[in-house]
Design an enzyme around this catalytic site. Sequence first.
Site, mmCIF file in Angstrom:
data_model
loop_
_atom_site.group_PDB
_atom_site.id
_atom_site.type_symbol
_atom_site.label_atom_id
_atom_site.label_comp_id
_atom_site.label_asym_id
_atom_site.label_seq_id
_atom_site.Cartn_x
_atom_site.Cartn_y
_atom_site.Cartn_z
ATOM 1 N N THR A 190 -1.763 3.056 16.611
ATOM 2 C CA THR A 190 -1.787 2.697 15.193
ATOM 3 C C THR A 190 -0.410 2.850 14.548
ATOM 4 O O THR A 190 0.389 3.666 14.981
ATOM 5 C CB THR A 190 -2.784 3.640 14.490
ATOM 6 O OG1 THR A 190 -4.078 3.292 14.917
ATOM 7 C CG2 THR A 190 -2.710 3.578 12.987
ATOM 8 N N ASP A 238 -10.725 5.432 11.488
ATOM 9 C CA ASP A 238 -10.305 6.180 10.293
ATOM 10 C C ASP A 238 -9.318 5.420 9.417
ATOM 11 O O ASP A 238 -9.202 5.696 8.219
ATOM 12 C CB ASP A 238 -9.632 7.488 10.726
ATOM 13 C CG ASP A 238 -8.383 7.196 11.573
ATOM 14 O OD1 ASP A 238 -8.512 6.470 12.583
ATOM 15 O OD2 ASP A 238 -7.296 7.670 11.208
HETATM 16 N N1 ASP Z 1 -6.791 5.844 14.546
HETATM 17 C C1 ASP Z 1 -7.035 4.596 15.215
HETATM 18 C C2 ASP Z 1 -8.509 4.372 15.342
HETATM 19 O O1 ASP Z 1 -9.215 5.278 15.720
HETATM 20 C C3 ASP Z 1 -6.439 4.502 16.564
HETATM 21 C C4 ASP Z 1 -4.970 4.828 16.646
HETATM 22 O O2 ASP Z 1 -4.470 5.672 15.897
HETATM 23 O O3 ASP Z 1 -4.295 4.244 17.498
HETATM 24 O O4 ASP Z 1 -8.930 3.264 15.135
#
Ligand code: ASP
Length: 314
Positions: free
Chosen positions: A183, A214
């Site tokens: 992300t 999230d």
């Molecule tokens: N937080 C993101 C999710 O769970 C994934 C990530 O941080 O790469 O969708």
Amino acid sequence: MMSEKAGYSLMIHGGAGALDNIRDSDTAVRYLESLRGILEHGRDILGLGGSALEAVEACASLLEDDPVFNAGCGSVLNEDGKVEMDAAIMDGRDLSAGAVAAVDNIANPIQLARLVMTMSEHVLLIAEGAERFAEHCGMERAPENYFYTPDRIEQLKLARLKHKVMLDHDSTEEDSEDQKYGTIGAVAYDMQGNLAAATSTGGIVNKRMGRVGDSPIIGAGVYADNETCAVSATGYGEDFMRTVIAKTISDFVYLKDMDAEEATRAGIEYLRRRVKGRGGVIVIDRNGNCSSGFTTKKMIHGWIEKGGEAVVRF
Ligand code: ASP
């Protein structure tokens, strides 16, 4: 991470985890140069008196445009081999916020999130509804082939073979717990003392259709309040939703008068202790102090604190 110069601050991240996909120095340079260029772009905005909101939207858009990161064109694929992206943006001046979840064919979901914030009476729009709203706002749709990079197709094949949900750039070690969550996010403090935050993601590899993480949940993957701090998270979204980690860190500032570093430490300790959470956060507090923390081995991130030098790390 303290400097004496007053002014603006900016932090960005491109994911947390083992980062064992970044083994050779050429790949490392590729990531770090991308972060450095984006930080300098953000500096151009903030240094000229631009708003924190403008800076986080611009930086998040550039991170979405770089296919090495799991957001925008580099988004990972779900169980159906499709892209479903989530994004959110928040303005610390008045707590206004906009978010989209499970969207495809949108090159820059963060820009759609900003439109939700400014052009609709809602905070979160999902899937077809969000896409209809994009059309209503005259936002161009990206063609399908904009998203499907050979790397992402290969990664999904691997996840299917392992019969599991994988995170972006999963560790190659079979039983490794420490994976990369790719992300992207940005937090900024402008010369007027305003805070803003943005987070955008393709989610996790081989996720169920309709799974929302999230990143678009205000208080979980993103939060900004001029009275406390701005936070963007990256990691296993389910852990962050259960701990409402971004708002928890903000509450440490509000209720315990902590600065960025203390609140980050307290938030990460809570995340680890309560849910064995995996991932990390970038935080700028109401005085422009920068801090970062993570429970994974590494986190790709960078910052400019109070107008100082750009620093990039993983
Ligand atoms: N937080 C993101 C999710 O769970 C994934 C990530 O941080 O790469 O969708």
